[in-house]
Write an enzyme that holds these catalytic residues in place. Sequence first.
Site, PDB file in Angstrom:
ATOM      1  CD  GLU A  18      -2.880   1.057   2.373  1.00 34.02           C
ATOM      2  OE1 GLU A  18      -3.551   0.003   2.467  1.00 34.02           O
ATOM      3  OE2 GLU A  18      -3.004   2.016   3.142  1.00 34.02           O
ATOM      4  CB  ALA A  52      -5.344   9.071   4.046  1.00 36.62           C
ATOM      5  NE  ARG A 107     -16.906   6.208   8.262  1.00 37.32           N
ATOM      6  CZ  ARG A 107     -16.898   6.226   9.568  1.00 37.32           C
ATOM      7  NH1 ARG A 107     -18.012   5.978  10.233  1.00 37.32           N
ATOM      8  NH2 ARG A 107     -15.784   6.458  10.241  1.00 37.32           N
ATOM      9  CB  ALA A 124     -17.647   0.943   3.716  1.00 34.62           C
ATOM     10  CD  GLN A 175      -5.957  -0.182  11.061  1.00 30.25           C
ATOM     11  OE1 GLN A 175      -4.945  -0.148  10.350  1.00 30.25           O
ATOM     12  NE2 GLN A 175      -6.809   0.825  11.149  1.00 30.25           N
TER      13      GLN A 175
HETATM   14  P1  FAD Z   1     -17.490   1.185   7.568  1.00 34.53           P
HETATM   15  O1  FAD Z   1     -17.371  -0.232   7.138  1.00 34.53           O
HETATM   16  O2  FAD Z   1     -18.563   2.007   7.000  1.00 34.53           O
HETATM   17  O3  FAD Z   1     -17.518   1.189   9.150  1.00 34.53           O
HETATM   18  C1  FAD Z   1     -17.389   2.401   9.897  1.00 34.53           C
HETATM   19  C2  FAD Z   1     -18.045   2.223  11.258  1.00 34.53           C
HETATM   20  O4  FAD Z   1     -19.458   2.167  11.120  1.00 34.53           O
HETATM   21  C3  FAD Z   1     -17.669   0.934  11.976  1.00 34.53           C
HETATM   22  O5  FAD Z   1     -17.634   1.194  13.353  1.00 34.53           O
HETATM   23  C4  FAD Z   1     -18.802  -0.039  11.621  1.00 34.53           C
HETATM   24  O6  FAD Z   1     -18.983  -1.025  12.634  1.00 34.53           O
HETATM   25  C5  FAD Z   1     -19.987   0.894  11.517  1.00 34.53           C
HETATM   26  N1  FAD Z   1     -20.925   0.512  10.431  1.00 34.53           N
HETATM   27  C6  FAD Z   1     -20.588   0.056   9.196  1.00 34.53           C
HETATM   28  N2  FAD Z   1     -21.694  -0.144   8.451  1.00 34.53           N
HETATM   29  C7  FAD Z   1     -22.748   0.181   9.210  1.00 34.53           C
HETATM   30  C8  FAD Z   1     -24.151   0.206   8.979  1.00 34.53           C
HETATM   31  N3  FAD Z   1     -24.671  -0.170   7.793  1.00 34.53           N
HETATM   32  N4  FAD Z   1     -24.958   0.612  10.002  1.00 34.53           N
HETATM   33  C9  FAD Z   1     -24.434   0.998  11.201  1.00 34.53           C
HETATM   34  N5  FAD Z   1     -23.104   1.007  11.469  1.00 34.53           N
HETATM   35  C10 FAD Z   1     -22.267   0.618  10.484  1.00 34.53           C
HETATM   36  N6  FAD Z   1      -9.075   5.823   5.034  1.00 34.53           N
HETATM   37  C11 FAD Z   1      -8.951   6.778   4.082  1.00 34.53           C
HETATM   38  O7  FAD Z   1      -9.414   7.908   4.281  1.00 34.53           O
HETATM   39  N7  FAD Z   1      -8.329   6.489   2.890  1.00 34.53           N
HETATM   40  C12 FAD Z   1      -7.812   5.274   2.602  1.00 34.53           C
HETATM   41  O8  FAD Z   1      -7.282   5.051   1.526  1.00 34.53           O
HETATM   42  C13 FAD Z   1      -7.900   4.256   3.605  1.00 34.53           C
HETATM   43  N8  FAD Z   1      -7.401   3.009   3.390  1.00 34.53           N
HETATM   44  C14 FAD Z   1      -7.570   2.030   4.334  1.00 34.53           C
HETATM   45  C15 FAD Z   1      -7.077   0.743   4.078  1.00 34.53           C
HETATM   46  C16 FAD Z   1      -7.237  -0.275   5.005  1.00 34.53           C
HETATM   47  C17 FAD Z   1      -6.692  -1.663   4.707  1.00 34.53           C
HETATM   48  C18 FAD Z   1      -7.898  -0.001   6.237  1.00 34.53           C
HETATM   49  C19 FAD Z   1      -8.069  -1.094   7.272  1.00 34.53           C
HETATM   50  C20 FAD Z   1      -8.384   1.271   6.508  1.00 34.53           C
HETATM   51  C21 FAD Z   1      -8.240   2.301   5.570  1.00 34.53           C
HETATM   52  N9  FAD Z   1      -8.727   3.593   5.782  1.00 34.53           N
HETATM   53  C22 FAD Z   1      -8.574   4.577   4.835  1.00 34.53           C
HETATM   54  C23 FAD Z   1      -9.356   3.953   7.075  1.00 34.53           C
HETATM   55  C24 FAD Z   1     -10.910   3.881   7.038  1.00 34.53           C
HETATM   56  O9  FAD Z   1     -11.430   4.778   6.094  1.00 34.53           O
HETATM   57  C25 FAD Z   1     -11.392   4.236   8.440  1.00 34.53           C
HETATM   58  O10 FAD Z   1     -11.035   3.244   9.349  1.00 34.53           O
HETATM   59  C26 FAD Z   1     -12.870   4.573   8.557  1.00 34.53           C
HETATM   60  O11 FAD Z   1     -13.091   5.146   9.851  1.00 34.53           O
HETATM   61  C27 FAD Z   1     -13.811   3.386   8.420  1.00 34.53           C
HETATM   62  O12 FAD Z   1     -13.889   2.964   7.123  1.00 34.53           O
HETATM   63  P2  FAD Z   1     -14.677   1.578   6.751  1.00 34.53           P
HETATM   64  O13 FAD Z   1     -14.676   1.478   5.287  1.00 34.53           O
HETATM   65  O14 FAD Z   1     -14.130   0.465   7.539  1.00 34.53           O
HETATM   66  O15 FAD Z   1     -16.138   1.993   7.271  1.00 34.53           O
END
Ligand code: FAD
Length: 281
Positions: A18, A52, A107, A124, A175
């Site tokens: 990455e 980010a 997200r 997401a 993560q």
């Molecule tokens: P989601 O899956 O939407 O989850 C976010 C929160 O909401 C969680 O607590 C989940 O339990 C809850 N949730 C999810 N869906 C629902 C629903 N339908 N109803 C109610 N609650 C829900 N960030 C960046 O800005 N840019 C990047 O390029 C980036 N790359 C990443 C790469 C990896 C491998 C990882 C692990 C993280 C990355 N992140 C990045 C960080 C990520 O954007 C953050 O951790 C963010 O806060 C959550 O994103 P998510 O897609 O996991 O969100």
Amino acid sequence: MKLREIYNNNISKKISFEVFPPKEAVNYRKLISELEKIKKLNPAFISLTCGAGGNSGSSTVELARVIKENGFNIMPHFTCVCNSSNFVFKHIKDLEELGIENILALRGDIPIDPTLCCKDFKYANELVEFIKENSSLSVGVAGYPEGHIEAENLQEDIRNLKKKIDCGAEAIFTQLFFDNNKFYSYIDAVRKYGINVPIIAGIMPILNKQQIYKMTALAKITVPQIILEKLETYQPEELQNFGIEYAIRQCEELISENVDGLHFFTLNKMESSIAILKNIL
Ligand code: FAD
């Protein structure tokens, strides 16, 4: 090659790196020359962050094009928290035109001023659904072995992870973690929940003390005592070498436990990841 084909392959083909887009486009060349260093390790793909550090989806697409033209498979990330559905639609079409097959749908972190958030997508899983409905891209999503910081508990987070898979996500990229036991328990819990897609382990080589304190505090990641001790006692170079040794042991154990794939968070510095891989492949 789409995500599901990559993870049906043998382990040497299931390594990804990455990187993040440099703030200025003039520095793209520097990133490409860093990436040239890993070419002979034959990574499955380079994953490219979005959002980010202040870059937009547009710069991620533009740099994805440059990386692809330099002979790499690329998996751009896309966040939805501040993007409209029109914006996402345009960019997934751009990616398809470039012949890119995979995307990581996230997200993104909520900005300090939440009024900056767009209302089209909240989580997401909604972005995954939109991408699957509007493209033939293969979609990966994020997973959190120690639970996402906003989730009440790990079970709730896994319930939400399942929504992303039910919307069509084909692989989970975790993560970073330093304690493999946290990863193994996560896999057990995720599989018990009926999620069967590949789960790719996120590995972050220790580059310096500030990086580890900052990243682990932000995402509430457990730092084993042995690492905490070295952070406080080792000089920078010693610490980096210790980080390489630690990650080698971590990866060797994961491979012996048949991990689905390894994903290295490089922070655009390839040396440590290369040193680790030379020892494990
Ligand atoms: P989601 O899956 O939407 O989850 C976010 C929160 O909401 C969680 O607590 C989940 O339990 C809850 N949730 C999810 N869906 C629902 C629903 N339908 N109803 C109610 N609650 C829900 N960030 C960046 O800005 N840019 C990047 O390029 C980036 N790359 C990443 C790469 C990896 C491998 C990882 C692990 C993280 C990355 N992140 C990045 C960080 C990520 O954007 C953050 O951790 C963010 O806060 C959550 O994103 P998510 O897609 O996991 O969100």
